[in-house]
Structure formats: structure tokens, C-alpha cells
Design a protein around this motif. Sequence first.
Motif, PDB file in Angstrom:
ATOM      1  N   ALA A  60     -53.984  47.670  75.239  1.00  0.00           N
ATOM      2  CA  ALA A  60     -53.991  47.013  73.930  1.00  0.00           C
ATOM      3  C   ALA A  60     -54.538  45.592  74.006  1.00  0.00           C
ATOM      4  CB  ALA A  60     -52.582  47.011  73.345  1.00  0.00           C
ATOM      5  N   GLY A  61     -55.489  45.313  73.114  1.00  0.00           N
ATOM      6  CA  GLY A  61     -56.042  43.973  73.035  1.00  0.00           C
ATOM      7  C   GLY A  61     -57.056  43.621  74.094  1.00  0.00           C
ATOM      8  N   LYS A  62     -57.375  44.569  74.975  1.00  0.00           N
ATOM      9  CA  LYS A  62     -58.306  44.292  76.073  1.00  0.00           C
ATOM     10  C   LYS A  62     -59.622  45.036  75.872  1.00  0.00           C
ATOM     11  CE  LYS A  62     -55.668  41.717  78.781  1.00  0.00           C
ATOM     12  NZ  LYS A  62     -55.247  42.165  80.108  1.00  0.00           N
ATOM     13  N   VAL A  63     -60.692  44.397  76.285  1.00  0.00           N
ATOM     14  CA  VAL A  63     -62.011  45.029  76.303  1.00  0.00           C
ATOM     15  C   VAL A  63     -62.063  46.039  77.447  1.00  0.00           C
ATOM     16  CG1 VAL A  63     -64.449  44.594  76.826  1.00  0.00           C
ATOM     17  CG2 VAL A  63     -63.238  43.128  75.203  1.00  0.00           C
ATOM     18  N   SER A  64     -62.688  47.181  77.196  1.00  0.00           N
ATOM     19  CA  SER A  64     -62.797  48.221  78.220  1.00  0.00           C
ATOM     20  C   SER A  64     -64.143  48.151  78.935  1.00  0.00           C
ATOM     21  CB  SER A  64     -62.638  49.610  77.596  1.00  0.00           C
ATOM     22  OG  SER A  64     -61.319  49.820  77.155  1.00  0.00           O
ATOM     23  N   ALA A  65     -64.094  48.213  80.263  1.00  0.00           N
ATOM     24  CA  ALA A  65     -65.300  48.317  81.087  1.00  0.00           C
ATOM     25  C   ALA A  65     -65.463  49.784  81.472  1.00  0.00           C
ATOM     26  CB  ALA A  65     -65.174  47.450  82.327  1.00  0.00           C
ATOM     27  N   VAL A  66     -66.561  50.384  81.047  1.00  0.00           N
ATOM     28  CA  VAL A  66     -66.783  51.821  81.233  1.00  0.00           C
ATOM     29  C   VAL A  66     -67.896  52.041  82.250  1.00  0.00           C
ATOM     30  CG1 VAL A  66     -67.376  53.976  80.069  1.00  0.00           C
ATOM     31  CG2 VAL A  66     -66.062  52.217  78.846  1.00  0.00           C
ATOM     32  N   ALA A  67     -67.616  52.832  83.256  1.00  0.00           N
ATOM     33  CA  ALA A  67     -68.575  53.075  84.335  1.00  0.00           C
ATOM     34  C   ALA A  67     -69.631  54.095  83.897  1.00  0.00           C
ATOM     35  CB  ALA A  67     -67.848  53.568  85.586  1.00  0.00           C
ATOM     36  N   ALA A  81     -66.684  61.712  93.267  1.00  0.00           N
ATOM     37  CA  ALA A  81     -66.627  60.489  94.076  1.00  0.00           C
ATOM     38  C   ALA A  81     -66.861  59.258  93.205  1.00  0.00           C
ATOM     39  CB  ALA A  81     -67.668  60.553  95.191  1.00  0.00           C
ATOM     40  N   ALA A  82     -67.776  59.350  92.273  1.00  0.00           N
ATOM     41  CA  ALA A  82     -68.057  58.224  91.376  1.00  0.00           C
ATOM     42  C   ALA A  82     -66.857  57.924  90.485  1.00  0.00           C
ATOM     43  CB  ALA A  82     -69.289  58.538  90.519  1.00  0.00           C
ATOM     44  N   ILE A  83     -66.223  58.961  89.971  1.00  0.00           N
ATOM     45  CA  ILE A  83     -65.044  58.781  89.132  1.00  0.00           C
ATOM     46  C   ILE A  83     -63.939  58.065  89.909  1.00  0.00           C
ATOM     47  CG2 ILE A  83     -63.181  60.015  87.933  1.00  0.00           C
ATOM     48  CD1 ILE A  83     -65.310  62.187  87.260  1.00  0.00           C
ATOM     49  N   ARG A  84     -63.718  58.498  91.149  1.00  0.00           N
ATOM     50  CA  ARG A  84     -62.678  57.873  91.969  1.00  0.00           C
ATOM     51  C   ARG A  84     -63.037  56.431  92.321  1.00  0.00           C
ATOM     52  NH1 ARG A  84     -62.048  63.244  95.819  1.00  0.00           N
ATOM     53  NH2 ARG A  84     -60.709  64.426  94.363  1.00  0.00           N
ATOM     54  N   GLU A  85     -64.303  56.203  92.617  1.00  0.00           N
ATOM     55  CA  GLU A  85     -64.741  54.854  92.970  1.00  0.00           C
ATOM     56  C   GLU A  85     -64.610  53.921  91.754  1.00  0.00           C
ATOM     57  OE1 GLU A  85     -66.339  52.308  96.052  1.00  0.00           O
ATOM     58  OE2 GLU A  85     -65.514  54.359  96.068  1.00  0.00           O
ATOM     59  N   SER A  87     -62.472  54.172  89.344  1.00  0.00           N
ATOM     60  CA  SER A  87     -61.051  53.883  89.180  1.00  0.00           C
ATOM     61  C   SER A  87     -60.586  52.820  90.163  1.00  0.00           C
ATOM     62  CB  SER A  87     -60.230  55.167  89.361  1.00  0.00           C
ATOM     63  OG  SER A  87     -58.850  54.910  89.241  1.00  0.00           O
ATOM     64  N   ARG A  88     -61.009  52.943  91.419  1.00  0.00           N
ATOM     65  CA  ARG A  88     -60.625  51.955  92.445  1.00  0.00           C
ATOM     66  C   ARG A  88     -61.172  50.567  92.104  1.00  0.00           C
ATOM     67  NH1 ARG A  88     -61.127  56.379  96.205  1.00  0.00           N
ATOM     68  NH2 ARG A  88     -63.380  56.052  96.389  1.00  0.00           N
ATOM     69  N   ASN A  89     -62.337  50.534  91.461  1.00  0.00           N
ATOM     70  CA  ASN A  89     -62.982  49.258  91.167  1.00  0.00           C
ATOM     71  C   ASN A  89     -62.546  48.638  89.835  1.00  0.00           C
ATOM     72  OD1 ASN A  89     -64.436  49.324  93.558  1.00  0.00           O
ATOM     73  ND2 ASN A  89     -66.181  50.389  92.636  1.00  0.00           N
ATOM     74  N   GLY A  90     -61.603  49.287  89.164  1.00  0.00           N
ATOM     75  CA  GLY A  90     -61.026  48.696  87.964  1.00  0.00           C
ATOM     76  C   GLY A  90     -61.598  49.123  86.644  1.00  0.00           C
ATOM     77  N   ALA A  91     -62.373  50.193  86.600  1.00  0.00           N
ATOM     78  CA  ALA A  91     -62.912  50.674  85.331  1.00  0.00           C
ATOM     79  C   ALA A  91     -61.788  51.180  84.437  1.00  0.00           C
ATOM     80  CB  ALA A  91     -63.928  51.786  85.575  1.00  0.00           C
ATOM     81  N   THR A  92     -61.941  50.964  83.136  1.00  0.00           N
ATOM     82  CA  THR A  92     -60.995  51.517  82.167  1.00  0.00           C
ATOM     83  C   THR A  92     -61.356  52.959  81.835  1.00  0.00           C
ATOM     84  OG1 THR A  92     -60.854  49.311  81.194  1.00  0.00           O
ATOM     85  CG2 THR A  92     -59.910  51.117  79.928  1.00  0.00           C
ATOM     86  N   GLY A  93     -62.660  53.234  81.901  1.00  0.00           N
ATOM     87  CA  GLY A  93     -63.123  54.573  81.581  1.00  0.00           C
ATOM     88  C   GLY A  93     -64.422  54.883  82.286  1.00  0.00           C
ATOM     89  N   VAL A  94     -64.891  56.114  82.110  1.00  0.00           N
ATOM     90  CA  VAL A  94     -66.159  56.541  82.704  1.00  0.00           C
ATOM     91  C   VAL A  94     -66.990  57.261  81.647  1.00  0.00           C
ATOM     92  CG1 VAL A  94     -65.378  56.727  85.090  1.00  0.00           C
ATOM     93  CG2 VAL A  94     -65.058  58.663  83.553  1.00  0.00           C
ATOM     94  N   GLU A  95     -68.294  57.023  81.691  1.00  0.00           N
ATOM     95  CA  GLU A  95     -69.232  57.759  80.856  1.00  0.00           C
ATOM     96  C   GLU A  95     -69.825  58.856  81.720  1.00  0.00           C
ATOM     97  OE1 GLU A  95     -73.595  58.138  79.367  1.00  0.00           O
ATOM     98  OE2 GLU A  95     -72.750  57.664  81.313  1.00  0.00           O
ATOM     99  N   THR A 168     -60.275  56.791  80.533  1.00  0.00           N
ATOM    100  CA  THR A 168     -60.876  57.239  79.282  1.00  0.00           C
ATOM    101  C   THR A 168     -62.239  57.857  79.592  1.00  0.00           C
ATOM    102  OG1 THR A 168     -59.795  55.458  78.062  1.00  0.00           O
ATOM    103  CG2 THR A 168     -61.684  56.510  77.010  1.00  0.00           C
ATOM    104  N   ILE A 169     -62.566  58.948  78.908  1.00  0.00           N
ATOM    105  CA  ILE A 169     -63.845  59.627  79.143  1.00  0.00           C
ATOM    106  C   ILE A 169     -64.765  59.439  77.940  1.00  0.00           C
ATOM    107  CG2 ILE A 169     -64.997  61.777  79.741  1.00  0.00           C
ATOM    108  CD1 ILE A 169     -62.281  62.867  80.648  1.00  0.00           C
ATOM    109  N   TYR A 170     -65.984  58.994  78.214  1.00  0.00           N
ATOM    110  CA  TYR A 170     -67.051  58.987  77.219  1.00  0.00           C
ATOM    111  C   TYR A 170     -67.971  60.154  77.571  1.00  0.00           C
ATOM    112  CZ  TYR A 170     -65.843  54.205  75.645  1.00  0.00           C
ATOM    113  OH  TYR A 170     -65.209  53.097  75.134  1.00  0.00           O
ATOM    114  N   PHE A 171     -67.826  61.269  76.880  1.00  0.00           N
ATOM    115  CA  PHE A 171     -68.690  62.422  77.123  1.00  0.00           C
ATOM    116  C   PHE A 171     -70.048  62.151  76.471  1.00  0.00           C
ATOM    117  CE2 PHE A 171     -64.454  64.557  77.001  1.00  0.00           C
ATOM    118  CZ  PHE A 171     -64.453  65.110  78.273  1.00  0.00           C
TER     119      PHE A 171
END
Length: 329
Positions: A60-67, A81-85, A87-95, A168-171
Motif C-alpha cells: 500500500a502506498g508504494k510504487v511497484s518495480a516490475v521485472a 530462474a528469472a522469476i526467482r532472481e 524476487s531475490r532482487n526486490g521486484a514487486t512483480g514480473v512481466e 504480482t504478474i503482468y501477463f
Amino acid sequence: MLQLGDEVTLYSLVFVLALLGTRSPVWSTVLTTSLCLFLAMFRFPLVATSRARQVLHPVAGKVSAVAHRGGGHDAPENTIAAIREASRNGATGVELDLEFSADGIPILMHDETVDRTTNGSGPLSKMSFSELRRLDAAAKHRFRSKFVGEKIPTLEEAVKECIKLQLTIYFDVKGHPDEAAAALTDMYKRYPVLYNSSIVCSFEPKVIYRLRQSDPEVLTALTHRPWSLSTLGDGTPRFSSVWKHHWMTMMDILLDWAHHHLLWKLCGVSAFLIQKNFVSQNYVQYWAQRGVEVVAWTINTKVEKEYFQDVLHINYITDSLVEDCEPHY
């Protein structure tokens, strides 16, 4: 919601264009009224703002960084591997990019061929899933030795990993409207948590409209880059023919107008993903007044990230969570 001024502008423009084309006030009125009725009958409403906010701002209230593609600079794109990496690097979501094998299996892949990212060659439309599974998805990556043997994942494998990691997933759907709608609708039914943790995006309005026909509860977004029909991402003309370039420029103007005044309303999207060069405070405000959030792509430097996060306060998609990298179009 659509502002009253938008309604007046839209229908006034249609009336004037129809009048110029037909020179008949009667036919201009009929055409304008038909458009009004069409939108009233066939448009999809926006998903509840509270749920859109939950998906787009899980913190809440935070900007999301999406990989982007799972963070293709940091690990082989569109892989587990990219999804896990990410997450480890602090992404909020993945595209993640949705494509299909020749035998109809939904997989993660950006291109229509496997040449750029794997040790294989050929179009997806000619390769079965079993053939794709034998390829090394890390073969062309700068860290291939770290991720050697990484496989092309199925859509379901990626979804399960993202759910596990609470990403979070951006399909990102490239095409195949009917197949994509069927695959994603099935995925949402089997994993209902996706309704509150994912959004479906596409450059093609038909994809979004078809998906909302299948399941109107799915959160959706249109993706857009102005002048994409006439120029490449770096501004280079797409066509050598002057006549064709000017014709496609006219189509670009029409497409841009349609995205901002018609298509978003017809599809009922909750977000608008746009190439970073066209984002400003006024642009963000334009969409905020319509209940739509702006997400910028692709943001690849520290300075850019600070600007989009601290000044514009909007989500951004990036190729790397850990370092600056080359621009991506």
C-alpha cells in the motif's frame, strides 16, 4: 470514469468527420448515435478501483518495480530462474510473455522464434512443446554459465512460482486472442488468487476485449507506444518508402486517438502501459481523472527509476533490478 468532456469531444469529432465525409446531417447523426449505442451496449466497466489498487500496489502506498520478462538483464528472460532472481532482487512483480507451442501448450516466450534466446532455431508455430523443452533457454544470456540448462516454462509453471513467491504478474499477451483468452480464463479458474495478484496486458485491443468477454472480472491493461506503426523504438522509420511511411504515420495518429478516447473505454482497462518517453505529470493526471493508472516501460537507469518513483509516483517495468542497462524499446 469517463469525463463528460471526453464524451462530448468524442461524439462531436465523429459527427464532424461523418458530416465532412457524407455531407448529410441525417447520416452524420445516425452514425454518431450508432457509436453511442454501440459503446453503451458493448463496453466493459472498469474493475472495482479497490481491487485494481490491490493488484497494482500490493504494498500500500508504494510504487511497484516490475521485472520485464522476469528481468531479462539479470537472468534468462521468461524463465523460472528469472522469476526467482527478480524476487531475490526486490521486484514487486514480473512481466511475462505468453505464447504457444505448435501443439497448443501455453508457454513463456517473447519472440515468435526461439533463435534469439535459446540454442535452437525455428518458429514456435513449427515446434511442439516436447521439442521446445529440450532447448537451453539460457544459451544466449550473458550469465549462461550460471543458468545453464534452464528450460522454457509452461504458463502454469510460471504462475505457480509467482504465487509461491507472492509476485504480482503482468501477463503480456502478444496475439492469439481466442487461445490466450481460453488459457488465461482456465488459469484464473484454477488459481483464483490471480484475480487479486495479476493483470493481463496487450498491444492488441482485441486480445483484451476477448479476455473480458471470457471473464469480465480479470484486471486488464492496454499497452501502447505512439508512432509504433511508422517507426522503430529508437525513432528510425520502419519503411523505406516515403509514401508508406506517411500513410502509416496517419494510421499512428488514428491509433493513438483511438487508444486515448475509444479503445480504453470499450475494453474497460484499469491501467495503461506506455513507453517511458511519452510519460509526464500531465499525462499521468489525464489518466487518473479517468480512473486508470499509468505504468511506464522500460525504465533501465537509477536516475529514471528515481524520477518515476519519487516524482511521478507510478509503477515502472525494468530489465534489471540491480544495475543500469541499455535502453529497451
